[in-house]
Design an enzyme around this catalytic site. Structure first.
Site, short mmCIF file in Angstrom:
data_model
loop_
_atom_site.label_atom_id
_atom_site.label_comp_id
_atom_site.label_asym_id
_atom_site.label_seq_id
_atom_site.Cartn_x
_atom_site.Cartn_y
_atom_site.Cartn_z
N ASN A 1 0.85 -1.19 0.00
CA ASN A 1 0.00 0.00 0.00
C ASN A 1 0.90 1.24 0.00
O ASN A 1 1.72 1.42 0.92
CB ASN A 1 -0.89 -0.05 1.26
CG ASN A 1 -1.81 1.14 1.36
OD1 ASN A 1 -1.40 2.27 1.12
ND2 ASN A 1 -3.06 0.90 1.71
N HIS B 1 0.99 6.25 1.87
CA HIS B 1 1.71 7.23 2.70
C HIS B 1 2.90 7.87 2.00
O HIS B 1 3.49 8.81 2.52
CB HIS B 1 2.02 6.63 4.07
CG HIS B 1 0.74 6.35 4.79
ND1 HIS B 1 -0.16 7.36 5.09
CD2 HIS B 1 0.15 5.19 5.18
CE1 HIS B 1 -1.23 6.82 5.67
NE2 HIS B 1 -1.06 5.51 5.74
N ARG C 1 -9.44 8.15 -0.78
CA ARG C 1 -10.38 8.58 0.26
C ARG C 1 -11.25 9.71 -0.26
O ARG C 1 -10.84 10.48 -1.14
CB ARG C 1 -9.62 9.05 1.51
CG ARG C 1 -8.88 7.94 2.24
CD ARG C 1 -8.32 8.45 3.55
NE ARG C 1 -9.35 8.67 4.52
CZ ARG C 1 -9.62 7.84 5.54
NH1 ARG C 1 -8.89 6.77 5.74
NH2 ARG C 1 -10.60 8.10 6.37
N1 PXP Z 1 -5.99 -3.07 4.24
C1 PXP Z 1 -6.95 -2.11 4.30
C2 PXP Z 1 -8.33 -2.47 3.89
C3 PXP Z 1 -6.64 -0.79 4.68
O1 PXP Z 1 -7.62 0.14 4.73
C4 PXP Z 1 -5.30 -0.48 4.98
C5 PXP Z 1 -4.95 0.94 5.32
O2 PXP Z 1 -5.17 1.74 4.22
C6 PXP Z 1 -4.33 -1.50 4.90
C7 PXP Z 1 -4.71 -2.79 4.55
C8 PXP Z 1 -2.90 -1.24 5.18
O3 PXP Z 1 -2.75 -0.86 6.52
P1 PXP Z 1 -1.35 -0.32 7.02
O4 PXP Z 1 -1.07 0.92 6.24
O5 PXP Z 1 -1.58 -0.09 8.46
O6 PXP Z 1 -0.34 -1.40 6.73
#
Ligand code: PXP
Length: 257
Positions: free
Chosen positions: A10, A13, A48
């Site tokens: 992901n 960030h 978002r």
């Molecule tokens: N899965 C989902 C559905 C999420 O909303 C998020 C956060 O956006 C993540 C996984 C990843 O979470 P993290 O950034 O805490 O690893």
């Protein structure tokens, strides 16, 4: 052959840092390319409603430029449906969204969600998009997800990771048990099982060892760790931990037989 859960990276960030100053740097799409080179099996991004990190243009670029599957996390709103149908990502993960939250704080309230959630899911599926519901690891949410026609459930690992952060051993054990039970229930009713939220080097192994889990989505920790060891280093270590966890399960099964 050892089957490993896929790792979805992901990159939200990276966009958070970019947006702190406006402009184009650092570019989340560049991070996605690097993540793929480092072994990510897919890229996950959450568009978002308030566009606090990922932008519409990021989604368009991720879809057209990145070679691995895109998992678009989004709230089940009409605006997001239109965007998903326009870009046709490999998968959409439906998540709850409240403006004031820092991150996705709980699973989707599948039972209390909009009454047309079943139709919403069907419209995505008709477009060839796989649909995942981000849920709390509990039996009712699993059953409702199946009834709604989801292909996948992504089990929320936030409470489990919180317990680890607080050194709450009893809470950690309980939360892990909830995840393990929900994973086996979801698998038994034919749902593909993913997991994610808050996972770190310390917490990934136990979840990765669950045989039903086919994908882990990890963001914040990897992007933070990349500051110290680079994205390649962070992803490589995470993948190694996932592999070690699965190897350990296999070793134990062999010893027991
Ligand atoms: N899965 C989902 C559905 C999420 O909303 C998020 C956060 O956006 C993540 C996984 C990843 O979470 P993290 O950034 O805490 O690893």
């Amino acid at each position: 052959m050892l089957t490993l859960p896929r790792l979805g990276v992901n990159i939200d960030h990276v966009a958070t840092i970019r947006n702190a100053r406006g402009g184009r740097h650092p570019d989340p799409v560049r991070a996605a390319h690097q993540a793929v080179e480092a072994g990510a099996d897919g890229i996950t991004a959450h568009l978002r409603e308030d566009r606090r990190h990922i932008s519409d243009l990021d989604i368009a670029r991720l879809k057209s430029e990145v070679t691995r599957p895109l998992n678009l996390e989004m709230a089940p709103t009409d605006e997001m449906l239109e965007i998903a149908l326009r870009h046709v990502p490999n998968a959409c993960c439906l998540v709850p969204e409240r403006r004031e939250e820092r991150t996705t704080e709980g699973g989707l309230d599948v039972a209390g969600a909009r009454s047309d959630l079943k139709d919403f899911i069907a419209r995505l599926k008709d477009a060839g998009i796989r649909v995942s519901l981000f849920i709390e690891p509990d039996m009712r949410a699993v059953e409702t997800s199946m009834t709604l026609g989801a292909d996948i459930v992504e089990l929320h690992t936030g409470a489990y990771c919180e317990a680890a952060l607080k050194d709450d051993a009893a809470g950690f054990a309980d939360e892990f048990k909830r995840i393990a039970t929900a994973a086996s229930q979801a698998d038994a009713v034919g749902l593909e099982v993913h997991a994610g939220h808050g996972l770190t080097y310390n917490t990934v192994g136990r979840v990765a060892a669950l045989p039903e889990i086919t994908e882990l989505n990890i963001g914040h920790f990897l992007i933070g760790e990349a500051l110290f060891v680079g994205l390649n280093g962070a992803i490589t270590r995470m993948r190694n931990l996932i592999e070690e966890a699965r190897l350990e399960v296999r070793r134990r099964a062999r010893q027991a037989s």
